[in-house]
Design a protein around this motif. Structure first.
Motif, PDB file in Angstrom:
ATOM      1  N   ARG A 133     133.779  36.801  34.863  1.00 32.26           N
ATOM      2  CA  ARG A 133     134.349  35.456  35.006  1.00 32.26           C
ATOM      3  C   ARG A 133     134.752  35.137  36.445  1.00 32.26           C
ATOM      4  NH1 ARG A 133     138.311  38.669  32.738  1.00 32.26           N
ATOM      5  NH2 ARG A 133     140.288  38.759  33.888  1.00 32.26           N
ATOM      6  N   SER A 153     135.013  39.975  28.678  1.00 33.33           N
ATOM      7  CA  SER A 153     135.100  39.132  29.869  1.00 33.33           C
ATOM      8  C   SER A 153     135.480  40.034  31.040  1.00 33.33           C
ATOM      9  CB  SER A 153     136.151  38.035  29.676  1.00 33.33           C
ATOM     10  OG  SER A 153     136.299  37.271  30.853  1.00 33.33           O
ATOM     11  N   ASP A 192     136.200  41.361  34.881  1.00 34.40           N
ATOM     12  CA  ASP A 192     136.838  40.939  36.126  1.00 34.40           C
ATOM     13  C   ASP A 192     136.154  41.637  37.310  1.00 34.40           C
ATOM     14  OD1 ASP A 192     138.584  39.724  37.864  1.00 34.40           O
ATOM     15  OD2 ASP A 192     140.369  40.770  37.171  1.00 34.40           O
ATOM     16  N   ASP A 215     125.805  36.439  32.093  1.00 36.76           N
ATOM     17  CA  ASP A 215     126.417  35.922  33.318  1.00 36.76           C
ATOM     18  C   ASP A 215     125.924  34.508  33.626  1.00 36.76           C
ATOM     19  OD1 ASP A 215     127.815  38.213  33.634  1.00 36.76           O
ATOM     20  OD2 ASP A 215     126.680  38.977  35.326  1.00 36.76           O
ATOM     21  N   SER A 260     130.038  30.825  35.419  1.00 37.60           N
ATOM     22  CA  SER A 260     130.776  29.881  34.574  1.00 37.60           C
ATOM     23  C   SER A 260     129.972  29.385  33.379  1.00 37.60           C
ATOM     24  CB  SER A 260     131.265  28.690  35.420  1.00 37.60           C
ATOM     25  OG  SER A 260     132.183  29.140  36.404  1.00 37.60           O
ATOM     26  N   THR A 288     130.467  32.114  30.962  1.00 40.62           N
ATOM     27  CA  THR A 288     131.850  32.115  30.469  1.00 40.62           C
ATOM     28  C   THR A 288     132.053  31.014  29.436  1.00 40.62           C
ATOM     29  OG1 THR A 288     132.650  33.004  32.575  1.00 40.62           O
ATOM     30  CG2 THR A 288     134.262  31.919  31.166  1.00 40.62           C
TER      31      THR A 288
END
Length: 335
Positions: free
Chosen positions: A207, A249, A251, A282, A218, A221
């Motif tokens: 994300r 998700s 990082d 992604d 995005s 996401t």
């Protein structure tokens, strides 16, 4: 770092070797290369090995805003002359201070010097720049004209250097990076299966983004969040999947696949015994106004079926599949 400036094409091994054959020395120079052909981290490692004091990387319009192609943003898809590409230079996935181990409390961390000694991070300063800024440097480089296949699409003649055409000799390169430890957080959701709860089917994307992440990550996401929403609504009806679903998700992907790599290292035994598949999203959606799909062949019929159920926003076609078929040759069909 400071020194004379040498243009080294893509910064590949063969590019450096060509200049070595011309008796060009790098040990008092800063090199400038263009993105492409090899990973940026390998460009930095090669520059370091050949003795460069620093490295500048730019995005040449030949590939990022080609003549006759799409106009540059915001009028088209091409990279504007002020745009630059950032990204990790690490030559290993995950935290370079905890190789092969999860970066969690209690795990021994190497010194940064250990990562330097292992050549997984560069020891020279590296800076990305735009092709507008690159023109200011490249247009001033003198010396021998670069080979034809080294010529990009900035409206100049690309020379190799190391001297400058105006008689000046030195370029100064200053990079202001912060070397700090920070906490990152993966978000993991799970719905236990009703038939084979010990078997895991994973779906995930990162994300974090360097800028806004319009496509990567995005779009992925948004899809992941909507899938979580739909699955949540189904759970309220009492539904459970046959196998356990895990939504991930991640990082800090942009810094070297940190979140996902460290989680996998932490969960390696469980995943080895129980994971069946992982679907990464992604970049779930990108492109323009016509349908184009890239996927494993196992998903072909699922995609066909789904697009036949979706009403096309173009009123000239009843379904998304019909428009897709018109503009693309779908395997097994006629346009």
């Amino acid at each position: 770092a400071n020194g004379s400036l040498i243009y080294v094409n893509y910064g590949r091994y063969e590019d450096f070797e060509l200049l070595v054959s011309k008796r060009i020395l790098f040990n008092s120079s800063i090199c400038i290369v263009r993105y492409g052909r090899i990973f940026r981290g390998n460009k930095a490692l090669l520059a370091q090995r050949y003795g460069c004091r620093g490295l500048i990387i730019y995005s040449d319009p030949e590939y990022y805003a080609p003549r006759g192609g799409s106009p540059s943003f915001p009028n088209g898809w091409s990279l504007p002359d002020t745009g630059l590409q950032r990204g990790t230079l690490n030559l290993m996935d995950g935290d370079v201070l905890t190789p092969d181990m999860p970066a969690i409390d209690g795990v021994h961390r190497c010194l940064y010097q250990d990562a330097l000694d292992a050549n997984v991070v560069p020891s020279i300063p590296v800076q990305p720049i735009s092709y507008r800024d690159a023109e200011q440097f490249l247009s001033r480089i003198g010396g021998e004209e670069a080979p034809e296949d080294w010529q990009g699409q900035i409206n100049i003649t690309y020379n190799i250097g190391p001297e400058f055409s105006d008689g000046s000799e030195i370029v100064y390169l200053e990079v202001n990076n912060e070397f700090v430890n920070k906490t990152i957080r993966n978000v993991i959701g799970q719905i236990h299966g009703s038939v084979e709860p010990d078997k895991l089917v994973l779906l995930g994307n990162h994300r974090d983004a360097w800028v806004f992440g319009g496509a990567d990550p995005s779009s992925g996401t948004a899809v992941l969040a909507e899938i979580a929403n739909v699955l949540g609504q189904l759970r309220k009806t009492g539904w459970r999947p046959g196998r356990t679903l895990v939504l991930c998700s991640w990082d800090a992907e942009e810094y070297g696949l940190l979140g996902s790599t460290e989680w996998v290292q932490h969960m390696s035994k469980t995943l080895y015994d129980r994971a069946l598949s992982y679907l990464n999203i992604d970049t779930a959606v990108s492109g323009h106004d016509h349908m184009f799909v890239a996927a494993t062949p196992l998903l072909f019929h699922a995609v066909y079926k789904a697009t036949k159920m979706i009403k096309c926003p173009n009123p000239h076609y009843p379904t998304l599949y019909d428009e897709w078929q018109h503009y693309n040759v779908i395997p097994g069909t006629r346009p």
